[in-house]
Design a protein around this motif. Structure first.
Motif, PDB file in Angstrom:
ATOM      1  N   ARG A  68      19.382  31.978  29.113  1.00 27.77           N
ATOM      2  CA  ARG A  68      17.916  31.909  29.237  1.00 27.77           C
ATOM      3  C   ARG A  68      17.313  33.091  29.992  1.00 27.77           C
ATOM      4  O   ARG A  68      16.292  32.958  30.666  1.00 27.77           O
ATOM      5  CB  ARG A  68      17.496  30.591  29.897  1.00 27.77           C
ATOM      6  CG  ARG A  68      18.087  29.392  29.171  1.00 27.77           C
ATOM      7  CD  ARG A  68      17.876  28.064  29.856  1.00 27.77           C
ATOM      8  NE  ARG A  68      18.627  27.020  29.173  1.00 27.77           N
ATOM      9  CZ  ARG A  68      19.819  26.580  29.547  1.00 27.77           C
ATOM     10  NH1 ARG A  68      20.412  27.062  30.626  1.00 27.77           N
ATOM     11  NH2 ARG A  68      20.429  25.658  28.844  1.00 27.77           N
ATOM     12  N   SER A  92      23.218  35.383  32.632  1.00 27.22           N
ATOM     13  CA  SER A  92      23.700  34.245  31.849  1.00 27.22           C
ATOM     14  C   SER A  92      22.549  33.665  31.030  1.00 27.22           C
ATOM     15  O   SER A  92      21.619  34.391  30.664  1.00 27.22           O
ATOM     16  CB  SER A  92      24.417  33.234  32.736  1.00 27.22           C
ATOM     17  OG  SER A  92      23.537  32.647  33.638  1.00 27.22           O
ATOM     18  N   SER A 125      22.432  34.847  37.413  1.00 24.40           N
ATOM     19  CA  SER A 125      22.631  33.555  36.761  1.00 24.40           C
ATOM     20  C   SER A 125      21.475  33.259  35.796  1.00 24.40           C
ATOM     21  O   SER A 125      20.764  34.168  35.378  1.00 24.40           O
ATOM     22  CB  SER A 125      22.778  32.473  37.829  1.00 24.40           C
ATOM     23  OG  SER A 125      23.055  31.234  37.222  1.00 24.40           O
ATOM     24  N   GLN A 126      21.290  31.985  35.495  1.00 22.91           N
ATOM     25  CA  GLN A 126      20.358  31.590  34.445  1.00 22.91           C
ATOM     26  C   GLN A 126      18.900  31.950  34.755  1.00 22.91           C
ATOM     27  O   GLN A 126      18.501  32.037  35.902  1.00 22.91           O
ATOM     28  CB  GLN A 126      20.433  30.080  34.244  1.00 22.91           C
ATOM     29  CG  GLN A 126      21.829  29.620  33.961  1.00 22.91           C
ATOM     30  CD  GLN A 126      21.897  28.262  33.299  1.00 22.91           C
ATOM     31  OE1 GLN A 126      20.891  27.683  32.948  1.00 22.91           O
ATOM     32  NE2 GLN A 126      23.090  27.766  33.113  1.00 22.91           N
ATOM     33  N   HIS A 153      23.159  32.436  26.174  1.00 23.82           N
ATOM     34  CA  HIS A 153      22.422  31.786  25.101  1.00 23.82           C
ATOM     35  C   HIS A 153      20.953  31.556  25.468  1.00 23.82           C
ATOM     36  O   HIS A 153      20.605  31.488  26.637  1.00 23.82           O
ATOM     37  CB  HIS A 153      23.089  30.467  24.703  1.00 23.82           C
ATOM     38  CG  HIS A 153      23.149  29.447  25.793  1.00 23.82           C
ATOM     39  ND1 HIS A 153      24.167  29.396  26.697  1.00 23.82           N
ATOM     40  CD2 HIS A 153      22.304  28.448  26.129  1.00 23.82           C
ATOM     41  CE1 HIS A 153      23.953  28.407  27.541  1.00 23.82           C
ATOM     42  NE2 HIS A 153      22.827  27.811  27.215  1.00 23.82           N
ATOM     43  N   TYR A 160      19.287  31.096  44.674  1.00 20.28           N
ATOM     44  CA  TYR A 160      18.287  30.849  43.633  1.00 20.28           C
ATOM     45  C   TYR A 160      16.963  31.568  43.939  1.00 20.28           C
ATOM     46  O   TYR A 160      16.579  31.731  45.088  1.00 20.28           O
ATOM     47  CB  TYR A 160      17.969  29.363  43.564  1.00 20.28           C
ATOM     48  CG  TYR A 160      19.081  28.484  43.020  1.00 20.28           C
ATOM     49  CD1 TYR A 160      20.339  28.975  42.741  1.00 20.28           C
ATOM     50  CD2 TYR A 160      18.842  27.130  42.790  1.00 20.28           C
ATOM     51  CE1 TYR A 160      21.343  28.152  42.249  1.00 20.28           C
ATOM     52  CE2 TYR A 160      19.839  26.300  42.302  1.00 20.28           C
ATOM     53  CZ  TYR A 160      21.090  26.816  42.035  1.00 20.28           C
ATOM     54  OH  TYR A 160      22.063  25.993  41.549  1.00 20.28           O
ATOM     55  N   PRO A 172      29.426  28.393  29.180  1.00 17.76           N
ATOM     56  CA  PRO A 172      29.398  27.050  28.592  1.00 17.76           C
ATOM     57  C   PRO A 172      30.609  26.815  27.687  1.00 17.76           C
ATOM     58  O   PRO A 172      31.085  27.747  27.032  1.00 17.76           O
ATOM     59  CB  PRO A 172      28.096  27.044  27.783  1.00 17.76           C
ATOM     60  CG  PRO A 172      27.619  28.450  27.720  1.00 17.76           C
ATOM     61  CD  PRO A 172      28.247  29.190  28.854  1.00 17.76           C
ATOM     62  N   ILE A 205      33.594  37.302  41.470  1.00 13.39           N
ATOM     63  CA  ILE A 205      32.649  36.181  41.376  1.00 13.39           C
ATOM     64  C   ILE A 205      32.064  36.139  39.972  1.00 13.39           C
ATOM     65  O   ILE A 205      31.681  37.182  39.445  1.00 13.39           O
ATOM     66  CB  ILE A 205      31.533  36.358  42.416  1.00 13.39           C
ATOM     67  CG1 ILE A 205      32.134  36.237  43.832  1.00 13.39           C
ATOM     68  CG2 ILE A 205      30.418  35.333  42.240  1.00 13.39           C
ATOM     69  CD1 ILE A 205      31.274  36.825  44.897  1.00 13.39           C
ATOM     70  N   ASP A 217      25.947  40.471  38.660  1.00 15.15           N
ATOM     71  CA  ASP A 217      25.473  39.552  37.620  1.00 15.15           C
ATOM     72  C   ASP A 217      24.288  38.737  38.138  1.00 15.15           C
ATOM     73  O   ASP A 217      24.125  38.552  39.336  1.00 15.15           O
ATOM     74  CB  ASP A 217      26.576  38.554  37.246  1.00 15.15           C
ATOM     75  CG  ASP A 217      27.810  39.232  36.683  1.00 15.15           C
ATOM     76  OD1 ASP A 217      27.697  40.373  36.201  1.00 15.15           O
ATOM     77  OD2 ASP A 217      28.889  38.608  36.725  1.00 15.15           O
ATOM     78  N   GLU A 276      30.008  33.424  36.805  1.00 15.08           N
ATOM     79  CA  GLU A 276      29.464  32.129  36.394  1.00 15.08           C
ATOM     80  C   GLU A 276      30.260  31.651  35.186  1.00 15.08           C
ATOM     81  O   GLU A 276      30.334  32.360  34.179  1.00 15.08           O
ATOM     82  CB  GLU A 276      27.991  32.280  36.018  1.00 15.08           C
ATOM     83  CG  GLU A 276      27.382  30.973  35.565  1.00 15.08           C
ATOM     84  CD  GLU A 276      25.884  31.046  35.331  1.00 15.08           C
ATOM     85  OE1 GLU A 276      25.214  31.922  35.896  1.00 15.08           O
ATOM     86  OE2 GLU A 276      25.390  30.204  34.551  1.00 15.08           O
TER      87      GLU A 276
END
Lengths: 231, 298
Positions: free
Chosen positions: A120, A118, A99-100, A138, A62, B288, B283, A97, B285
């Motif tokens: 936000r 991903s 993450s959020q 999204h 993070y 949703p 890997i 990639d 994520e």
């Protein structure tokens, strides 16, 4: 040992703690550093404040490169939640990639995500430029205030919800636009702006004219006299 | 918060290491859930039924409970205590044994029933819970584990995850459900029996009820996406399978990885970073509302 003389220094997280690594990076005024065995550790290379180069060899956890100023941080792997959160200047690049909430509330600088970001991505961005080689999830650019988000792939639901003045460019499909976000005409100045950003981000072969532009309809944040009785 | 880990082995190469690897993953998630922890390991299916029981009183008489169940069921019962748990094996019907124990032995909680699942949980440092029940020494095909930071109900052993209400089915949850009371009442009317006030137990019961009515794991999870309201990342285990799903706005974190040998999920990558061959893993994520599932044919 003077940290000023450190160059191409390997910092191995299998023997150093995250705090030790960050302390060395904070003390440096220039030079290049390689961070080994990150193994998803959080808060790597956070709060950098000098024009140093940091290469993270592996997956970061993070808030990697959060609050970055002047430094150039590259993650050769994936990044967890909050990549380059509140970036002020400099460049943060991830080859995989993110993450959020990548680039969340960033004030300046450049964030490049070569893979997907991903949900936000660019939430509340305030001047940072973000280029995503893949797709974004999204609620990307939610309440975005300024800066540019360019997405070479697709965008998820509710793109640009409650957006202020940021510029959004998407090459692929947009699953849906958020409240007060509309498609806008791609004028020459927008093509030029996007062209310059794509060049800066390392995508010289991507044709800026193949993107569509989205931005604020400006109906949410300007007071409308018809609503006077509501307050 | 809460931390989730799941490890599903695609080949038998690592079956003796399943518990050891799961313990390493669980260790990394301690910070996300220091209140309590638990794990479920799926081992070689046994002929009879196996139940894992918990007693939070000091004075439980496991032998007497075994004898009373034996008399009630007319089938042999063996009972082996381990800390404040006991593993009970019977030639009789496992689900009937569960129902009997819930009705007649209020001093125990039935943690799991099935042919391959064994489920243990406890309050306090997740590493100590893993040690107490020898997670590292266990072998099997797949395992899921959880570290809990309680929000919806008290910190008790019974309120720790995983939750299991149906045979060889269990679930771990990061998040909170908002419609669990209504759903619990509905499921109780159709015969489900719950043992805690916990929202996640309702999700486990919901899936078990759907699968008992004939749903596949994927179909049950598909239905759950419509009927469960709240925040969730779930990891779900069945005798043959493993599934992961996140709520429609992806409130709670999750990361997955896959190699030729295993599929793993966790709340954070640092748990997956401990696995052999991770440097070559794919890997990603999980998206949703998308169901990710794996199973081996029975």
């Amino acid at each position: 040992m003077s940290v000023k003389t450190l160059s191409n220094t390997a910092l191995d997280l299998s023997t150093l703690s995250v705090r030790e690594v960050n302390r060395i990076l904070h003390a440096a005024e220039d030079g290049a550093f390689t961070v080994l065995h990150p193994n998803g550790a959080h808060a790597l290379a956070c709060g950098l404040n000098a024009p140093i180069d940091v290469s993270i060899q592996g997956h970061a956890g993070y808030y990697c490169a959060g609050m970055n100023k002047a430094a150039s941080v590259t993650i050769d792997g994936t990044a967890g939640t909050g990549l380059a959160e509140n970036i002020m200047s400099g460049t943060v690049r991830v080859t995989g990639d993110a993450s959020q909430s990548a680039g969340a509330s960033g004030h300046g600088g450049l964030v490049v995500i070569e893979g997907d970001a991903s949900a936000r991505c660019g939430i509340s961005m305030k001047g940072v430029d973000i280029v995503v080689g893949g797709s974004v999830g999204h609620m990307s650019a939610f309440m975005a205030q300024s800066g540019i988000l360019a997405v070479l792939g697709d965008a998820g639901e509710a793109l640009g919800d409650s957006i202020y003045e940021a510029h959004l460019y998407v090459r692929g499909k947009v699953a849906g636009l958020g409240a007060d976000c509309v498609e806008k005409e791609m004028r020459p100045e927008h093509i030029a702006e996007l062209r310059a950003l794509l060049d800066r981000a390392g995508y010289p072969d991507v044709d800026a004219t193949t993107f569509r532009r989205y931005g604020s309809a400006r109906t949410l944040y300007h007071f409308h006299v018809d609503n006077v009785g509501t307050y | 918060m809460c931390g989730i880990v799941g490890l599903y082995l695609k080949s038998e190469n690592l079956s003796d290491d399943l518990g050891r690897l799961t313990a390493l993953m669980l260790h990394e998630m301690r910070g996300r859930g220091p209140d309590s922890a638990g794990f479920a390991v799926y081992g070689t299916p046994e002929k009879g039924s196996k139940l894992v029981l918990l007693s939070e009183t000091d004075s439980v008489d496991w032998t007497s409970i075994g004898k009373r169940l034996e008399a009630a069921q007319g089938a042999s019962v063996e009972i082996a205590p381990i800390a404040n748990h006991a593993v009970l094996r019977t030639e009789g019907d496992g689900q009937a044994a569960r129902d009997w124990l819930i009705a007649n032995a209020p001093e125990v909680t039935v943690l799991s029933v099935g042919q391959s699942i064994e489920l243990f949980k406890g309050i306090g440092d997740p590493d100590l819970v893993a040690e107490r029940f020898d997670l590292a020494g266990r072998s099997g095909t797949h395992a899921i584990a959880h570290t809990r930071m309680a929000t919806e109900s008290a910190v008790t052993t019974a309120g720790s995850h995983p939750f299991s209400t149906g045979a060889d089915t269990c679930l771990v949850h990061n998040g909170s459900l908002s419609n669990h009371n209504g759903l619990r009442r509905r499921l109780e009317k159709s015969g489900e029996r719950f043992q805690t006030e916990n929202d996640s137990e309702v999700a486990a019961g919901y899936l078990a009820a759907r699968m008992r009515m004939g749903d596949t794991l994927s179909e049950a999870v598909e239905a759950a996406l419509k009927d469960l309201d709240g925040f969730y990342t779930f990891a779900i285990g069945t005798a043959q399978g493993f599934a992961v799903v996140r709520d429609p706005i992806a409130c709670k974190p999750a990361v997955m990885a896959e190699t030729d040998d295993w599929v793993a999920m966790s709340s954070e990558f640092r748990a997956i970073a401990k696995l052999p061959g991770v440097e070559h893993a794919r890997i990603w994520e999980p998206k949703p509302s998308e169901i990710y599932s794996w199973s081996r044919s029975a």
